[in-house]
Design a protein around this motif. Structure first.
Motif, PDB file in Angstrom:
ATOM      1  N   LYS A 242       0.909  -1.297  -0.136  1.00  0.00           N
ATOM      2  CA  LYS A 242       0.106  -0.354   0.234  1.00  0.00           C
ATOM      3  C   LYS A 242       0.928   0.996  -0.383  1.00  0.00           C
ATOM      4  O   LYS A 242       0.690   1.925  -1.132  1.00  0.00           O
ATOM      5  N   GLN A 243       1.955   0.995   1.199  1.00  0.00           N
ATOM      6  CA  GLN A 243       2.870   2.656   0.880  1.00  0.00           C
ATOM      7  C   GLN A 243       3.776   2.393  -0.426  1.00  0.00           C
ATOM      8  O   GLN A 243       3.716   3.709  -0.957  1.00  0.00           O
ATOM      9  N   ALA A 244       3.923   1.580  -0.633  1.00  0.00           N
ATOM     10  CA  ALA A 244       4.344   1.996  -2.196  1.00  0.00           C
ATOM     11  C   ALA A 244       3.342   2.601  -3.599  1.00  0.00           C
ATOM     12  O   ALA A 244       4.220   3.176  -4.116  1.00  0.00           O
ATOM     13  N   LEU A 245       2.305   1.796  -3.270  1.00  0.00           N
ATOM     14  CA  LEU A 245       1.663   2.663  -4.437  1.00  0.00           C
ATOM     15  C   LEU A 245       1.116   4.529  -3.823  1.00  0.00           C
ATOM     16  O   LEU A 245       0.984   5.218  -4.559  1.00  0.00           O
ATOM     17  N   LEU A 246       0.658   4.651  -2.732  1.00  0.00           N
ATOM     18  CA  LEU A 246       1.051   5.810  -2.543  1.00  0.00           C
ATOM     19  C   LEU A 246       2.109   6.700  -2.447  1.00  0.00           C
ATOM     20  O   LEU A 246       2.133   7.753  -2.427  1.00  0.00           O
ATOM     21  N   ALA A 247       3.306   6.336  -1.783  1.00  0.00           N
ATOM     22  CA  ALA A 247       4.615   7.024  -2.135  1.00  0.00           C
ATOM     23  C   ALA A 247       4.757   8.330  -3.288  1.00  0.00           C
ATOM     24  O   ALA A 247       4.965   9.360  -3.148  1.00  0.00           O
ATOM     25  N   PRO A 248       4.641   7.810  -4.646  1.00  0.00           N
ATOM     26  CA  PRO A 248       4.455   8.719  -5.922  1.00  0.00           C
ATOM     27  C   PRO A 248       3.547   9.934  -5.359  1.00  0.00           C
ATOM     28  O   PRO A 248       3.711  11.333  -5.517  1.00  0.00           O
ATOM     29  N   VAL A 249       2.071   9.448  -5.045  1.00  0.00           N
ATOM     30  CA  VAL A 249       1.505  10.708  -5.524  1.00  0.00           C
ATOM     31  C   VAL A 249       1.337  11.610  -3.627  1.00  0.00           C
ATOM     32  O   VAL A 249       1.962  12.973  -4.010  1.00  0.00           O
ATOM     33  N   LEU A 250       2.235  11.062  -2.532  1.00  0.00           N
ATOM     34  CA  LEU A 250       2.232  11.801  -2.208  1.00  0.00           C
ATOM     35  C   LEU A 250       3.695  12.719  -2.146  1.00  0.00           C
ATOM     36  O   LEU A 250       3.372  13.684  -1.283  1.00  0.00           O
ATOM     37  N   ALA A 251       4.837  12.097  -2.743  1.00  0.00           N
ATOM     38  CA  ALA A 251       6.014  12.833  -2.791  1.00  0.00           C
ATOM     39  C   ALA A 251       5.350  14.218  -3.262  1.00  0.00           C
ATOM     40  O   ALA A 251       6.152  14.901  -2.854  1.00  0.00           O
ATOM     41  N   GLY A 252       4.570  14.346  -4.602  1.00  0.00           N
ATOM     42  CA  GLY A 252       3.852  15.545  -4.359  1.00  0.00           C
ATOM     43  C   GLY A 252       3.155  16.648  -3.937  1.00  0.00           C
ATOM     44  O   GLY A 252       3.117  17.531  -4.188  1.00  0.00           O
ATOM     45  N   TYR A 253       3.206  16.139  -2.452  1.00  0.00           N
ATOM     46  CA  TYR A 253       2.822  16.514  -2.064  1.00  0.00           C
ATOM     47  C   TYR A 253       3.507  16.850  -0.360  1.00  0.00           C
ATOM     48  O   TYR A 253       2.337  17.194   1.293  1.00  0.00           O
ATOM     49  N   ARG A 254       4.789  16.927  -0.882  1.00  0.00           N
ATOM     50  CA  ARG A 254       5.439  17.180   0.399  1.00  0.00           C
ATOM     51  C   ARG A 254       5.455  17.970   1.268  1.00  0.00           C
ATOM     52  O   ARG A 254       5.338  18.477   2.903  1.00  0.00           O
ATOM     53  N   ASP A 255       4.944  19.272   0.637  1.00  0.00           N
ATOM     54  CA  ASP A 255       5.207  20.666   1.280  1.00  0.00           C
ATOM     55  C   ASP A 255       3.596  21.644   1.551  1.00  0.00           C
ATOM     56  O   ASP A 255       2.966  22.800   1.620  1.00  0.00           O
ATOM     57  N   ARG A 256       2.627  20.491   0.558  1.00  0.00           N
ATOM     58  CA  ARG A 256       1.452  21.066   0.598  1.00  0.00           C
ATOM     59  C   ARG A 256       0.484  20.445   1.003  1.00  0.00           C
ATOM     60  O   ARG A 256       1.066  19.521   2.337  1.00  0.00           O
ATOM     61  N   PRO A 257      -0.943  21.364   1.632  1.00  0.00           N
ATOM     62  CA  PRO A 257      -1.713  20.497   3.164  1.00  0.00           C
ATOM     63  C   PRO A 257      -2.546  18.806   2.606  1.00  0.00           C
ATOM     64  O   PRO A 257      -2.699  19.440   1.590  1.00  0.00           O
ATOM     65  N   VAL A 258      -2.567  18.542   3.208  1.00  0.00           N
ATOM     66  CA  VAL A 258      -2.654  17.196   3.543  1.00  0.00           C
ATOM     67  C   VAL A 258      -3.562  16.671   4.580  1.00  0.00           C
ATOM     68  O   VAL A 258      -3.375  17.055   5.495  1.00  0.00           O
ATOM     69  N   VAL A 259      -5.210  16.467   4.080  1.00  0.00           N
ATOM     70  CA  VAL A 259      -6.103  15.477   5.364  1.00  0.00           C
ATOM     71  C   VAL A 259      -6.429  14.586   4.907  1.00  0.00           C
ATOM     72  O   VAL A 259      -5.989  13.782   4.166  1.00  0.00           O
ATOM     73  N   ASP A 260      -5.483  13.300   6.181  1.00  0.00           N
ATOM     74  CA  ASP A 260      -6.290  11.772   6.347  1.00  0.00           C
ATOM     75  C   ASP A 260      -7.455  11.560   6.769  1.00  0.00           C
ATOM     76  O   ASP A 260      -7.454  11.790   8.334  1.00  0.00           O
ATOM     77  N   ILE A 261      -8.733  11.530   6.775  1.00  0.00           N
ATOM     78  CA  ILE A 261     -10.086  11.111   6.783  1.00  0.00           C
ATOM     79  C   ILE A 261     -10.097   9.502   7.303  1.00  0.00           C
ATOM     80  O   ILE A 261     -10.032   8.939   6.510  1.00  0.00           O
ATOM     81  N   GLY A 262      -9.428   9.357   8.375  1.00  0.00           N
ATOM     82  CA  GLY A 262     -10.116   8.063   8.642  1.00  0.00           C
ATOM     83  C   GLY A 262      -8.538   7.517   9.428  1.00  0.00           C
ATOM     84  O   GLY A 262      -8.166   6.286   8.364  1.00  0.00           O
ATOM     85  N   CYS A 263      -7.765   8.415   9.675  1.00  0.00           N
ATOM     86  CA  CYS A 263      -6.309   7.988   9.534  1.00  0.00           C
ATOM     87  C   CYS A 263      -5.799   6.840  11.193  1.00  0.00           C
ATOM     88  O   CYS A 263      -4.723   6.432  10.607  1.00  0.00           O
ATOM     89  N   GLY A 264      -6.248   6.454  11.461  1.00  0.00           N
ATOM     90  CA  GLY A 264      -6.639   5.089  12.754  1.00  0.00           C
ATOM     91  C   GLY A 264      -5.061   5.192  13.516  1.00  0.00           C
ATOM     92  O   GLY A 264      -4.822   6.722  14.016  1.00  0.00           O
TER      93      GLY A 264
END
Length: 708
Positions: free
Chosen positions: A315-337
């Motif tokens: 799962k983290q490998a799939l997320l990594a490319p997307v999240l790399a583009g938001y390193r310094d941008r606001p992110v909200v994780d709904i249901g972060c557990g």
């Protein structure tokens, strides 16, 4: 006759889970509140109006407040506070339960003629010598002691009963209320004598009160309060009975339901009953109660198999490319557990939202630099982040309305895109998961979503990246989240790409949609690191982040471009990468010339000259003239960097410029021709890189570095 069935829920989330199961089992056994029967759950030290208790109210329970009996071992005596409720004392019959009971039969049928019914304790709590010392301290004589089910060779007081289930009638509850509490405190005051058995002070206080008042006790049968947490071998000591009430303590499965005992005669009743309760629970599934219990009692399980081990890594490998583009941008994780999925990502501005207070407590410990909010998707403010994430949450929504409300909340929280995982098909099992619609279809049908891309799968989950429709004022030429994610996955220097994207959006209002720019710009930048103080020429600059980035590195930058469209810095919202821009309006360290490179006059020369996808878009004769001028402008030892569009699957230079053929009546050339033209100017090629089959690109890519 009026009857009140009552239990206590302490602050620990496991007690709420137990009460939920208890009420479901009562419903399954035919016990529902009516004119004669009330179910009261007493919340120890908690506000009865707390929404946490909605799951119990939905099953007909009334919630009442009681003060805790005390701290330490006294907390085990909270059940005595129920007898301070005047409604309880006024009822004809009262059943006091521990929350960790599973009712397989209607306990209202357990009454006989006696005023009090309860079952003898399973074992010596405490051992006989301590019991005798306690009764001596109380100034009472011990009656004849009786054997215990699982310890038949030991003896205890005949009213030393298991505290899980008491039945009172004929005013017995009112009679016992004061002496039971008094004798319990007497026992707690002798905690040193009782040692580790001080936690049973309420049971010993009950025995002392029963002896003082002289109330008659009719023992419950073994099956009417049968423990399920003991070692399976120990059940050989008792004769098989029909289980009517199971007392499971902490012996539960991962979903909080009572676990099998591996004792055949018990499990024949337990297993089908639990299956029925799971089905009942699905009809009113409460995520808040379930996940609070999960994270409080089994934190190592997290949200399930998708949050641990190999599946988590996938799962983290799939997320990594997307999240790399938001390193310094606001992110909200709904249901972060518990944050196990995101904890290691290099993100600077994250808000985690979850309905489980227990999960958030764990999450805060993992990333104290992030913000956390207790709540569901409704707690997310519209447009609060560029990227909204919601992983493995949609699958736990018990009905279609809550499922769609979740997706609506996630989409509304984002300005740019959402990352959501869920089901594309009904799962094989049921349990705590639900299917309402294909997630891809739900996202695609959302009025605010412009594009949905499937990023990958794990187990029976699918991950989607969905882009929002551009908001008013957003440059439509900006690369979308999908294109940027591809670039982050395929660019050798994703952190450098992220830096370029951030700068480009800040200064120009966009980063180009042209997917190959995610490869070209970082490739160029990586080869011009450390160019502070050096002179650099950008040939055919257009509207690009590269001159701005180089100036920030301290380079002395000159751009040249002959385009007749002059870009106005006061109106950037419609910009794309074409046209002439006087970069000095954005950064006074940059000089810009509205000229072709062949017309550039410069006596100092340049340490580096670069051109991004330009030379293939001009006629071959003009290309050779441009290379000749570049070679003259380049200082000895200087570097030439070129990126070139190539016809897919071939070595032919891209033959079009703005949709028109560049050389309609002559050969345009190949990469081999271009190499020869570069070398003919006295330049030595030191690197050639090719990228083929680039998704979303009309061209392949050829990149070359040469030195003079």
């Amino acid at each position: 006759m009026s009857l009140i069935l009552s239990c206590v829920v302490d602050r620990d989330p496991r007690f709420l889970m137990q009460a939920w199961t208890l009420l479901l089992s009562l419903q399954d056994a035919g016990v529902r509140p009516d004119a004669d029967t009330r179910i009261i759950v007493h919340a120890a030290g908690q506000d009865p109006a707390d929404p946490r208790f909605d799951v119990l109210r939905a099953l007909g329970a009334e919630i009442a407040h009681i003060a805790p009996f005390g701290d330490g071992p006294a907390a085990w005596a909270n059940k005595l506070r129920q007898l301070e409720n005047p409604d309880l004392l006024a009822a004809d019959r009262v059943i006091l339960c521990d929350a960790d009971l599973l009712m397989l039969a209607d306990p209202r049928g357990f009454f006989d003629a006696a005023p009090v019914r309860a079952r003898i304790v399973d074992g010596p709590n405490p051992p006989e010598p301590i019991l005798r010392a306690l009764w001596d301290a109380a100034g009472m004589a011990l009656p004849d002691l009786v054997p215990m089910p699982f310890f038949p060779d030991d003896r205890t007081h005949p009213a030393n009963c298991n505290g899980g289930l008491y039945l009172f009638q004929h005013g017995a509850a009112a009679t016992l209320a004061e002496p039971w509490a008094r004798w319990t405190r007497f026992c707690l005051d002798r905690a040193a004598l009782l040692d580790r058995w001080a936690m049973h002070a309420d049971q010993l206080g009950f025995a002392l009160a029963m002896q003082e008042t002289g109330l008659a006790l009719s023992p419950l049968a073994a099956g009417q309060n049968l423990p399920t947490h003991r070692d399976p071998a120990s059940y050989a000591l008792i004769a098989p009975v029909e289980p009517q009430v199971l007392h499971y303590h902490g012996h539960v499965a991962a979903d909080g339901m009572p676990a099998p005992t591996r004792v055949a005669w018990i499990d024949r009743a337990l297993v089908p009953a639990v299956a029925r309760l799971r089905s009942l629970r699905r009809g009113g599934f409460d995520n808040r109660a379930f996940w609070d219990n999960r994270y409080a009692t089994n934190p190592e399980l997290g949200s399930g198999l998708g949050s641990r081990g190999e599946v988590l890594a996938m799962k983290q490998a799939l997320l990594a490319p997307v999240l790399a583009g938001y390193r310094d941008r606001p992110v909200v994780d709904i249901g972060c557990g518990d944050l196990e999925t995101l904890r290691g990502f290099d993100l600077s501005d994250v808000t985690g939202i979850d309905g489980s207070a227990a999960a958030l407590e764990i999450a805060r410990g993992k990333r104290p630099d992030w913000r956390f909010v207790h709540g569901d998707a409704a707690a997310a403010q519209p447009g609060m982040a560029d990227l909204a994430i919601c992983l493995d949450v949609a699958i736990h929504q018990p009905d279609a309305a809550s499922y769609r409300a979740l997706i609506d909340g996630v989409v509304a929280a984002s300005r740019d895109a959402v990352l959501v995982s869920g089901y594309e098909r009904p799962p094989e099992g049921e349990g705590i998961v639900f299917f309402h619609d294909k997630l891809s279809q739900t996202l695609a049908a959302h009025p605010d979503i412009a594009r949905v891309d499937h990023l990958g799968s794990w187990r029976d989950f699918d991950l989607f990246l969905a882009e929002r429709r551009p908001a008013a004022g957003r440059n439509p030429s900006d690369i979308g989240a999908v294109g940027l994610a591809w670039g982050m996955a395929h660019c050798p220097t994703p952190r450098l790409l992220a830096e370029l994207v951030t700068l480009s959006r800040r200064q120009l209002g966009f980063f180009p949609q042209t997917i190959i720019r995610t490869l070209e710009y970082p490739w160029m930048a990586a080869r011009m690191r450390g160019f502070a103080g050096r002179r650099v020429l950008d040939v055919g600059a257009g509207v690009s982040v590269m001159p701005l980035w180089l100036a920030e590195q301290g380079a002395q930058v000159v751009t040249c471009d002959p385009h007749d469209m002059i870009r106005d810095p006061a109106h950037r919202s419609g910009w794309n990468e074409w046209g002439f821009l006087d970069y000095a309006a954005l950064d006074p360290r940059i000089a810009s010339l509205n000229l072709p490179v062949e017309a550039v006059e410069d006596q100092e020369g340049f340490d580096a000259i670069y051109s991004v996808s330009v030379v293939e878009h001009i006629p071959a004769a003009a290309r050779r003239a441009a290379l000749a001028r570049i070679a003259r402008l380049l200082r000895p030892g200087g570097t030439l960097l070129l990126t070139v569009d190539v016809v897919p699957g071939s070595d032919d230079l891209w033959p079009l410029a703005e949709g028109r053929a560049v050389d309609p009546d002559a050969a345009h050339g190949t990469t081999a021709d271009l190499r020869a033209e570069i070398e003919a100017q006295g330049l030595r090629l030191v690197e050639i890189t090719e990228r083929r089959a680039i998704p979303g690109s009309r061209t392949d890519l050829w990149m070359a570095a040469a030195t003079r």
